[in-house]
Design a protein around this motif. Structure first.
Motif, PDB file in Angstrom:
ATOM      1  N   THR A 128       0.829  -1.204   0.000  1.00 14.31           N
ATOM      2  CA  THR A 128       0.000   0.000   0.000  1.00 14.31           C
ATOM      3  C   THR A 128       0.861   1.251   0.000  1.00 14.31           C
ATOM      4  OG1 THR A 128      -1.718  -1.199   1.201  1.00 14.31           O
ATOM      5  CG2 THR A 128      -1.851   1.200   1.223  1.00 14.31           C
ATOM      6  N   VAL A 129       1.904   1.254   0.812  1.00 13.66           N
ATOM      7  CA  VAL A 129       2.799   2.414   0.846  1.00 13.66           C
ATOM      8  C   VAL A 129       3.494   2.580  -0.496  1.00 13.66           C
ATOM      9  CG1 VAL A 129       4.917   3.306   1.886  1.00 13.66           C
ATOM     10  CG2 VAL A 129       3.130   2.360   3.333  1.00 13.66           C
ATOM     11  N   ARG A 130       3.860   1.464  -1.125  1.00 13.86           N
ATOM     12  CA  ARG A 130       4.526   1.542  -2.428  1.00 13.86           C
ATOM     13  C   ARG A 130       3.596   2.115  -3.491  1.00 13.86           C
ATOM     14  NH1 ARG A 130       7.255  -3.507  -5.607  1.00 13.86           N
ATOM     15  NH2 ARG A 130       7.974  -2.308  -7.381  1.00 13.86           N
ATOM     16  N   ILE A 131       2.310   1.769  -3.438  1.00  8.47           N
ATOM     17  CA  ILE A 131       1.354   2.247  -4.438  1.00  8.47           C
ATOM     18  C   ILE A 131       0.913   3.674  -4.140  1.00  8.47           C
ATOM     19  CG2 ILE A 131      -0.955   1.890  -5.383  1.00  8.47           C
ATOM     20  CD1 ILE A 131      -0.481  -1.122  -4.989  1.00  8.47           C
ATOM     21  N   LEU A 132       0.603   3.966  -2.868  1.00  4.96           N
ATOM     22  CA  LEU A 132       0.040   5.271  -2.519  1.00  4.96           C
ATOM     23  C   LEU A 132       1.068   6.258  -1.992  1.00  4.96           C
ATOM     24  CD1 LEU A 132      -3.229   4.079  -0.774  1.00  4.96           C
ATOM     25  CD2 LEU A 132      -2.919   4.818  -3.131  1.00  4.96           C
ATOM     26  N   GLY A 133       2.303   5.840  -1.853  1.00  6.33           N
ATOM     27  CA  GLY A 133       3.354   6.716  -1.350  1.00  6.33           C
ATOM     28  C   GLY A 133       3.807   7.723  -2.400  1.00  6.33           C
ATOM     29  N   PRO A 134       4.809   8.518  -2.049  1.00  7.04           N
ATOM     30  CA  PRO A 134       5.286   9.546  -2.991  1.00  7.04           C
ATOM     31  C   PRO A 134       6.115   8.937  -4.124  1.00  7.04           C
ATOM     32  CG  PRO A 134       6.565   9.600  -0.983  1.00  7.04           C
ATOM     33  CD  PRO A 134       5.487   8.584  -0.772  1.00  7.04           C
ATOM     34  N   ASN A 135       5.440   8.543  -5.193  1.00  2.00           N
ATOM     35  CA  ASN A 135       6.144   8.044  -6.371  1.00  2.00           C
ATOM     36  C   ASN A 135       5.855   8.980  -7.550  1.00  2.00           C
ATOM     37  OD1 ASN A 135       3.593   7.278  -7.369  1.00  2.00           O
ATOM     38  ND2 ASN A 135       3.762   5.279  -6.406  1.00  2.00           N
ATOM     39  N   ARG A 136       6.443   8.691  -8.689  1.00  6.06           N
ATOM     40  CA  ARG A 136       6.297   9.598  -9.841  1.00  6.06           C
ATOM     41  C   ARG A 136       4.852   9.752 -10.288  1.00  6.06           C
ATOM     42  NH1 ARG A 136      10.539   8.349 -14.477  1.00  6.06           N
ATOM     43  NH2 ARG A 136       9.920   6.249 -13.908  1.00  6.06           N
ATOM     44  N   ARG A 137       4.090   8.662 -10.313  1.00  7.16           N
ATOM     45  CA  ARG A 137       2.701   8.721 -10.755  1.00  7.16           C
ATOM     46  C   ARG A 137       1.874   9.618  -9.831  1.00  7.16           C
ATOM     47  NH1 ARG A 137       1.189   3.623 -10.113  1.00  7.16           N
ATOM     48  NH2 ARG A 137       0.560   4.077  -8.012  1.00  7.16           N
ATOM     49  N   ASN A 138       2.026   9.447  -8.530  1.00  5.24           N
ATOM     50  CA  ASN A 138       1.246  10.228  -7.579  1.00  5.24           C
ATOM     51  C   ASN A 138       1.641  11.705  -7.615  1.00  5.24           C
ATOM     52  OD1 ASN A 138       0.163   7.779  -6.918  1.00  5.24           O
ATOM     53  ND2 ASN A 138       1.265   7.589  -4.992  1.00  5.24           N
ATOM     54  N   LEU A 139       2.925  11.969  -7.659  1.00  6.79           N
ATOM     55  CA  LEU A 139       3.380  13.355  -7.689  1.00  6.79           C
ATOM     56  C   LEU A 139       3.005  14.050  -8.993  1.00  6.79           C
ATOM     57  CD1 LEU A 139       6.858  12.907  -5.984  1.00  6.79           C
ATOM     58  CD2 LEU A 139       4.722  13.737  -4.959  1.00  6.79           C
ATOM     59  N   ALA A 140       3.045  13.328 -10.097  1.00  2.00           N
ATOM     60  CA  ALA A 140       2.644  13.919 -11.383  1.00  2.00           C
ATOM     61  C   ALA A 140       1.154  14.232 -11.392  1.00  2.00           C
ATOM     62  CB  ALA A 140       2.990  12.976 -12.521  1.00  2.00           C
ATOM     63  N   ALA A 141       0.344  13.349 -10.817  1.00  2.00           N
ATOM     64  CA  ALA A 141      -1.096  13.601 -10.747  1.00  2.00           C
ATOM     65  C   ALA A 141      -1.386  14.821  -9.874  1.00  2.00           C
ATOM     66  CB  ALA A 141      -1.830  12.377 -10.210  1.00  2.00           C
ATOM     67  N   LEU A 142      -0.720  14.912  -8.737  1.00  2.84           N
ATOM     68  CA  LEU A 142      -0.919  16.078  -7.868  1.00  2.84           C
ATOM     69  C   LEU A 142      -0.476  17.374  -8.548  1.00  2.84           C
ATOM     70  CD1 LEU A 142       0.142  14.774  -4.352  1.00  2.84           C
ATOM     71  CD2 LEU A 142      -2.123  15.505  -5.097  1.00  2.84           C
ATOM     72  N   ALA A 143       0.652  17.327  -9.243  1.00  2.00           N
ATOM     73  CA  ALA A 143       1.137  18.517  -9.939  1.00  2.00           C
ATOM     74  C   ALA A 143       0.178  18.934 -11.051  1.00  2.00           C
ATOM     75  CB  ALA A 143       2.526  18.259 -10.508  1.00  2.00           C
ATOM     76  N   ALA A 144      -0.339  17.964 -11.793  1.00  6.71           N
ATOM     77  CA  ALA A 144      -1.276  18.285 -12.874  1.00  6.71           C
ATOM     78  C   ALA A 144      -2.561  18.897 -12.324  1.00  6.71           C
ATOM     79  CB  ALA A 144      -1.595  17.030 -13.683  1.00  6.71           C
ATOM     80  N   VAL A 145      -3.092  18.291 -11.282  1.00 11.00           N
ATOM     81  CA  VAL A 145      -4.333  18.807 -10.689  1.00 11.00           C
ATOM     82  C   VAL A 145      -4.103  20.191 -10.104  1.00 11.00           C
ATOM     83  CG1 VAL A 145      -5.904  18.452  -8.743  1.00 11.00           C
ATOM     84  CG2 VAL A 145      -5.388  16.572 -10.287  1.00 11.00           C
ATOM     85  N   GLY A 146      -3.012  20.370  -9.399  1.00 14.04           N
ATOM     86  CA  GLY A 146      -2.714  21.679  -8.822  1.00 14.04           C
ATOM     87  C   GLY A 146      -2.547  22.761  -9.871  1.00 14.04           C
ATOM     88  N   THR A 147      -1.846  22.432 -10.934  1.00 14.64           N
ATOM     89  CA  THR A 147      -1.634  23.399 -12.016  1.00 14.64           C
ATOM     90  C   THR A 147      -2.945  23.787 -12.682  1.00 14.64           C
ATOM     91  OG1 THR A 147       0.559  22.487 -12.402  1.00 14.64           O
ATOM     92  CG2 THR A 147      -0.398  23.806 -14.162  1.00 14.64           C
ATOM     93  N   VAL A 148      -3.774  22.805 -12.963  1.00 16.96           N
ATOM     94  CA  VAL A 148      -5.057  23.076 -13.614  1.00 16.96           C
ATOM     95  C   VAL A 148      -5.946  23.930 -12.719  1.00 16.96           C
ATOM     96  CG1 VAL A 148      -7.201  21.981 -14.380  1.00 16.96           C
ATOM     97  CG2 VAL A 148      -5.014  21.084 -15.128  1.00 16.96           C
ATOM     98  N   LEU A 149      -6.019  23.607 -11.436  1.00 11.04           N
ATOM     99  CA  LEU A 149      -6.893  24.363 -10.540  1.00 11.04           C
ATOM    100  C   LEU A 149      -6.380  25.774 -10.285  1.00 11.04           C
ATOM    101  CD1 LEU A 149      -7.989  21.658  -7.969  1.00 11.04           C
ATOM    102  CD2 LEU A 149      -9.311  22.658  -9.831  1.00 11.04           C
ATOM    103  N   VAL A 150      -5.080  25.925 -10.125  1.00 18.00           N
ATOM    104  CA  VAL A 150      -4.527  27.270  -9.939  1.00 18.00           C
ATOM    105  C   VAL A 150      -4.774  28.115 -11.183  1.00 18.00           C
ATOM    106  CG1 VAL A 150      -2.351  28.555  -9.754  1.00 18.00           C
ATOM    107  CG2 VAL A 150      -2.841  26.697  -8.177  1.00 18.00           C
TER     108      VAL A 150
END
Length: 69
Positions: free
Chosen positions: A7-29
């Motif tokens: 679970t930590v490996r899937i939901l932890g800070p990896n490239r997929r999760n960080l890229a999704a957060l960056a994309a969502v943050g950029t779009v919303l800002v």
């Protein structure tokens, strides 16, 4: 590998999760500060939903590939 480390490996800070957060943050800002129009905000939330669904499918595929049935 136990369930918690998977679970930590899937939901932890990896490239997929960080890229999704960056994309969502950029779009919303961009939608709320640069072009604050209701249609743009609606479109931004559609993009956020699309990114979330893509993230969900990729996380599920990774979880299934690591599953030990």
């Amino acid at each position: 590998m136990d369930g918690e480390s998977r679970t930590v490996r899937i939901l932890g800070p990896n490239r997929r999760n960080l890229a999704a957060l960056a994309a969502v943050g950029t779009v919303l800002v961009g939608a709320y500060t640069l072009v604050s129009h209701p249609v743009v905000r609606y479109g931004a939330w559609l993009v956020v939903f699309t990114v979330w669904m893509l993230w969900f499918v990729l996380a599920a595929v990774q979880w299934l590939s690591m599953a030990d049935f």
